[in-house]
Design a protein around this motif. Structure first.
Motif, PDB file in Angstrom:
ATOM      1  N   PRO A  81      -0.149  -5.660  20.188  1.00  0.00           N
ATOM      2  CA  PRO A  81      -0.418  -5.920  19.262  1.00  0.00           C
ATOM      3  C   PRO A  81      -1.210  -3.879  18.603  1.00  0.00           C
ATOM      4  O   PRO A  81      -1.936  -4.047  19.947  1.00  0.00           O
ATOM      5  N   GLN A  82      -1.206  -3.473  17.797  1.00  0.00           N
ATOM      6  CA  GLN A  82      -2.073  -1.822  18.147  1.00  0.00           C
ATOM      7  C   GLN A  82      -2.833  -1.965  16.122  1.00  0.00           C
ATOM      8  O   GLN A  82      -2.037  -2.315  15.128  1.00  0.00           O
ATOM      9  N   PRO A  83      -3.805  -2.060  16.316  1.00  0.00           N
ATOM     10  CA  PRO A  83      -5.375  -1.261  14.766  1.00  0.00           C
ATOM     11  C   PRO A  83      -5.142  -0.538  14.591  1.00  0.00           C
ATOM     12  O   PRO A  83      -4.178   0.533  15.370  1.00  0.00           O
ATOM     13  N   LEU A  84      -4.531  -0.109  13.739  1.00  0.00           N
ATOM     14  CA  LEU A  84      -4.477   0.494  12.828  1.00  0.00           C
ATOM     15  C   LEU A  84      -5.933   2.000  12.186  1.00  0.00           C
ATOM     16  O   LEU A  84      -6.640   0.790  11.396  1.00  0.00           O
ATOM     17  N   ALA A  85      -5.549   2.782  11.609  1.00  0.00           N
ATOM     18  CA  ALA A  85      -7.178   3.554  11.372  1.00  0.00           C
ATOM     19  C   ALA A  85      -6.613   3.145   9.547  1.00  0.00           C
ATOM     20  O   ALA A  85      -7.355   2.622   8.635  1.00  0.00           O
ATOM     21  N   ARG A  86      -5.380   2.501   9.004  1.00  0.00           N
ATOM     22  CA  ARG A  86      -5.376   3.242   7.428  1.00  0.00           C
ATOM     23  C   ARG A  86      -6.141   0.505   7.303  1.00  0.00           C
ATOM     24  O   ARG A  86      -6.088   0.823   6.020  1.00  0.00           O
ATOM     25  N   ALA A 102      -7.070  -9.177  12.706  1.00  0.00           N
ATOM     26  CA  ALA A 102      -5.664  -9.838  12.838  1.00  0.00           C
ATOM     27  C   ALA A 102      -5.236  -9.337  14.181  1.00  0.00           C
ATOM     28  O   ALA A 102      -5.278  -9.331  15.296  1.00  0.00           O
ATOM     29  N   ALA A 103      -4.717  -7.824  14.230  1.00  0.00           N
ATOM     30  CA  ALA A 103      -5.016  -7.298  15.738  1.00  0.00           C
ATOM     31  C   ALA A 103      -5.959  -7.187  16.754  1.00  0.00           C
ATOM     32  O   ALA A 103      -5.265  -6.874  17.683  1.00  0.00           O
ATOM     33  N   VAL A 104      -6.668  -7.255  16.273  1.00  0.00           N
ATOM     34  CA  VAL A 104      -7.935  -6.805  17.335  1.00  0.00           C
ATOM     35  C   VAL A 104      -7.385  -7.838  18.541  1.00  0.00           C
ATOM     36  O   VAL A 104      -8.223  -8.159  18.807  1.00  0.00           O
ATOM     37  N   PHE A 105      -7.657  -9.230  17.397  1.00  0.00           N
ATOM     38  CA  PHE A 105      -7.330 -10.461  17.779  1.00  0.00           C
ATOM     39  C   PHE A 105      -6.743 -11.088  18.673  1.00  0.00           C
ATOM     40  O   PHE A 105      -6.647 -11.402  20.002  1.00  0.00           O
ATOM     41  N   GLU A 139      -9.503   2.717  25.266  1.00  0.00           N
ATOM     42  CA  GLU A 139      -8.529   3.802  24.450  1.00  0.00           C
ATOM     43  C   GLU A 139      -9.159   3.476  22.597  1.00  0.00           C
ATOM     44  O   GLU A 139      -8.638   4.498  21.823  1.00  0.00           O
ATOM     45  N   GLN A 140      -9.679   2.237  22.188  1.00  0.00           N
ATOM     46  CA  GLN A 140      -9.271   2.162  21.007  1.00  0.00           C
ATOM     47  C   GLN A 140     -10.609   2.562  20.003  1.00  0.00           C
ATOM     48  O   GLN A 140     -12.097   2.570  20.881  1.00  0.00           O
ATOM     49  N   SER A 141     -10.843   3.610  19.599  1.00  0.00           N
ATOM     50  CA  SER A 141     -11.594   4.166  18.975  1.00  0.00           C
ATOM     51  C   SER A 141     -13.255   3.166  18.782  1.00  0.00           C
ATOM     52  O   SER A 141     -14.317   3.831  19.094  1.00  0.00           O
ATOM     53  N   THR A 142     -12.827   2.094  18.373  1.00  0.00           N
ATOM     54  CA  THR A 142     -14.671   1.212  17.903  1.00  0.00           C
ATOM     55  C   THR A 142     -13.944  -0.387  18.483  1.00  0.00           C
ATOM     56  O   THR A 142     -12.488  -0.542  18.296  1.00  0.00           O
ATOM     57  N   TRP A 143     -15.019  -1.292  19.621  1.00  0.00           N
ATOM     58  CA  TRP A 143     -14.828  -2.080  19.144  1.00  0.00           C
ATOM     59  C   TRP A 143     -15.014  -3.177  18.820  1.00  0.00           C
ATOM     60  O   TRP A 143     -15.707  -4.219  18.173  1.00  0.00           O
ATOM     61  N   CYS A 144     -16.099  -2.439  17.422  1.00  0.00           N
ATOM     62  CA  CYS A 144     -16.945  -3.537  16.440  1.00  0.00           C
ATOM     63  C   CYS A 144     -15.509  -3.391  14.844  1.00  0.00           C
ATOM     64  O   CYS A 144     -14.907  -2.879  14.515  1.00  0.00           O
ATOM     65  N   TRP A 145     -16.129  -4.934  14.253  1.00  0.00           N
ATOM     66  CA  TRP A 145     -15.114  -5.082  13.226  1.00  0.00           C
ATOM     67  C   TRP A 145     -15.638  -4.249  12.064  1.00  0.00           C
ATOM     68  O   TRP A 145     -16.156  -3.986  11.595  1.00  0.00           O
TER      69      TRP A 145
END
Length: 647
Positions: A81-86, A102-105, A139-145
């Motif tokens: 799964p890939q969390p996206l900037a948009r 949802a992507a993060v989870f 490498e994920q920009s942030t771990w924050c929601w």
């Protein structure tokens, strides 16, 4: 017996130095704490993968392992799964937070599955899968929601500011997951992926540990006295990270000492009766997180720091079974669903109950194993999954019956639960609440009540819809589920209840005898309505199986006024005739009949449900009965089981 209470409120704590029950008991000497802490390799209670006896299939909880293996088979070889900037930016554009989360989870769940299977098999393919997931997180920009990040307020950005990481629930969950991975698979990862553990330590320090120590204005610390579920949730994860990932003894003791101070504020805020104003749903990520963190601290100090016998902690272990209506149904005040699945971390309740010798709480947890459902899912977090897998007491727990106490009175939150007899959901159960309209995850619902039949709610609290930017913003009370207009309370001269802790029940009396009742005055909840008094008494007469809600009120005279109504929110199929409504709730509940004076007109309002958080409990609709009481000053509503459907 009768119990009188004043308006409730959680214990206030001010900023600056603080000595709560933990500091009072243990002191605050960092040198003593340093000496008490086990070394990092032994600080966490789950056996590492090098202990092959502990990781044989026979030693593990089969129910949890089966679920993990099924998920592993389903995701093997598929893209991560890939969390996206948009999707991160959508929170600020259209209020959507679910798509990014949802992507993060899903990414976190997949990494948890891979970690368990790597520990179970020590197979190189699963170790590589773990390494892939760890590097993706690093490498994920942030771990924050996105709903929690203050980057827009501080930097004007709708995307994460990587030089100013925000420590929220999401960041806590990631650092906790990485610490558990390091503990479980450290030796195997050193052999297979040298350098990965150094990357874990670097990212954990930059994103969590340094901000935790260096920035002490986090709202969730509770320095202003407002202590809520973020506090133990984040502190618990920081504790795990510090215990495992920090090697310097002085630094480790400093971080753990700050964690203890933070947890102390949460424990100090718990009332003596253990009630949680955020409700059953948030107990699992509030009080339960505190219990987990305090047990981890006890293990890491060889029992030197053990708080299990604090009265408020013993009592909060009882909160889930005190809120149980029957089957899958629970009292759902504040932001929570009424109907739950077995996919809750019941092992944590089972363990906490064993630690405080609460047989009833332990029985509720064990009762959830009966169906063979996966009661601790990978989505609950790696630490919880590992403990469920490796706890022999949970693995061997025999299915039991839930306790279903006859009466519950929680004076701190002014919540009454009463049923006809202990140990059985049969017949009518009454839930009534006082409290105030400034509670955590608040709904404007002072004086509301719920009636369940055979454990299934018929007169209901809707619960909460899917969270968006609106949920915790200035327009929260434009959401129908949060408004008093859609709770079982009056609407006085067209005026709903006001929001704020000052709008509270007064003159509250709970009675627990052959008949159970909650009596209270609601006048302070309706400023501007010209209401002098509104006395409501909700009563369960056990001998005849009847709930009666009596309302008696006094209004200041006015020349013209909007209607005054009593609102009743009902689930299932609802039909009305003058003075009567017949309610057929969901499967498992008998038909109930509501009656009021037939000369009072009723309006029927249907609420079509298209939100999964609501429809999973109630199906496709809820029905509101609005009874016009403008021309009277007292009335009764009675609720009984329809005779033809009596068991």
């Amino acid at each position: 017996m009768s119990a009188h209470t004043t308006s409730p409120g959680r214990a206030a704590t001010a900023g600056g130095s603080f000595a709560g029950p933990l500091a009072t008991r243990w002191g605050t000497d960092r040198a003593r704490l340093r000496e008490a802490l086990r070394d990092p390799a032994r600080a966490l209670a789950v056996p590492p993968a090098t202990d092959r006896t502990a990781w044989t299939e026979r030693a593990l909880d089969a129910v949890t392992l089966d679920r993990v293996e099924a998920l592993g088979a389903a995701t093997a070889g598929t893209p991560w799964p890939q969390p996206l900037a948009r999707d991160y930016a959508r929170y600020h554009r259209d209020g959507d937070r679910v798509t990014y989360e949802a992507a993060v989870f899903a990414r976190a769940e997949r990494l948890t599955v891979a970690t368990v299977l790597a520990a179970r098999t020590l197979d190189d393919a699963w170790l590589d899968e773990v390494a892939d997931g760890v590097v993706l997180l690093c490498e994920q920009s942030t771990w924050c929601w996105p709903a929690h990040d203050d980057t827009r307020a501080r930097h004007g950005s709708v995307l994460p500011t990587v030089t100013d990481p925000y420590l929220d629930l999401g960041a806590g969950e990631v650092v906790g997951q990485l610490a558990w991975i390091d503990h479980l698979l450290g030796e195997a990862l050193d052999a297979r992926v040298p350098g990965l553990r150094a990357r874990i330590r670097h990212e954990s320090r930059v994103r969590v540990l340094d901000p935790f120590v260096g920035r002490r204005d986090w709202h969730w610390l509770g320095l202003d006295g407002d202590v809520h579920n973020w506090n133990p949730w984040i502190h618990g994860n920081v504790l795990v990270a510090a215990l495992r990932l920090v090697d310097d003894p002085d630094e480790r003791a400093t971080i753990v000492g700050l964690v203890v101070e933070g947890l102390d504020r949460y424990v100090a805020s718990l009332p003596d009766d253990g009630a949680i104003d955020e409700g059953f749903h948030y107990w699992w990520n509030g009080a339960c997180r505190a219990l987990e963190a305090l047990e981890a601290l006890a293990h890491a100090t060889d029992g030197a720091l053990d708080a299990r016998d604090l009265p408020c902690l013993r009592e909060t272990v009882a909160f889930p079974h005190r809120m149980h209506l029957g089957g899958d149904w629970f009292v759902n005040h504040a932001d929570g669903p009424a109907r739950i699945s077995d996919e809750l971390p019941w092992r944590e309740l089972h363990r906490a109950a064993a630690r405080v010798s609460d047989g009833d709480a332990r029985a509720l947890a064990a009762s959830r194993r009966r169906s063979g459902a996966p009661v601790t899912a990978p989505a609950h977090g790696l630490g919880r999954v590992l403990r469920a897998l490796t706890d022999p007491a949970w693995r061997d727990a025999a299915a039991s019956e839930p306790p279903l106490p006859r009466d519950v009175w929680l004076g701190s939150t002014q919540v009454l639960v009463a049923r006809r007899r202990a140990g059985s959901a049969a017949g009518l159960t009454l839930v009534a609440k006082g409290g105030h309209n400034g509670e955590h995850h608040n709904h404007d619902d002072v004086g509301s009540f719920v009636v369940a039949v055979d454990g299934v709610p018929a007169v209901v609290d809707a619960g909460r819809p899917t969270y968006t930017a609106q949920t915790f913003g200035p327009d929260r009370y434009l959401i129908r589920a949060m408004q008093s207009s859609w709770h079982n309370v009056p609407e006085v001269r067209g005026t709903p209840q006001a929001t704020g802790a000052e709008h509270a029940a007064r003159d509250v009396v709970a009675t627990l005898d052959d008949a159970a009742a909650l009596a209270l005055d609601l006048a302070d909840c309706y400023p501007g309505a010209g209401l002098r008094t509104w006395r409501r008494t909700a009563r369960l007469d056990r001998s005849v199986g009847r709930v009666t809600v009596n309302d008696t009120w006094e209004l200041e005279p006015r020349d013209a006024e909007a209607p005054t109504e009593l609102h009743l929110l009902c689930a299932g199929d609802v039909t009305t005739t003058p003075g009567t409504a017949t309610v057929r709730p969901g499967p498992g509940g008998a038909t109930v009949v509501l009656r009021w004076p037939p000369d009072l007109a009723v309006r029927v309002d249907e609420w079509t449900l298209d939100d999964p958080w609501l429809s999973e409990s109630w199906g496709d609709r809820l029905t509101r009965l609005a009874i016009d009481v403008s021309h009277v000053r007292s009335t009764d509503v009675t609720i009984v089981i329809e005779e033809a459907t009596q068991p």
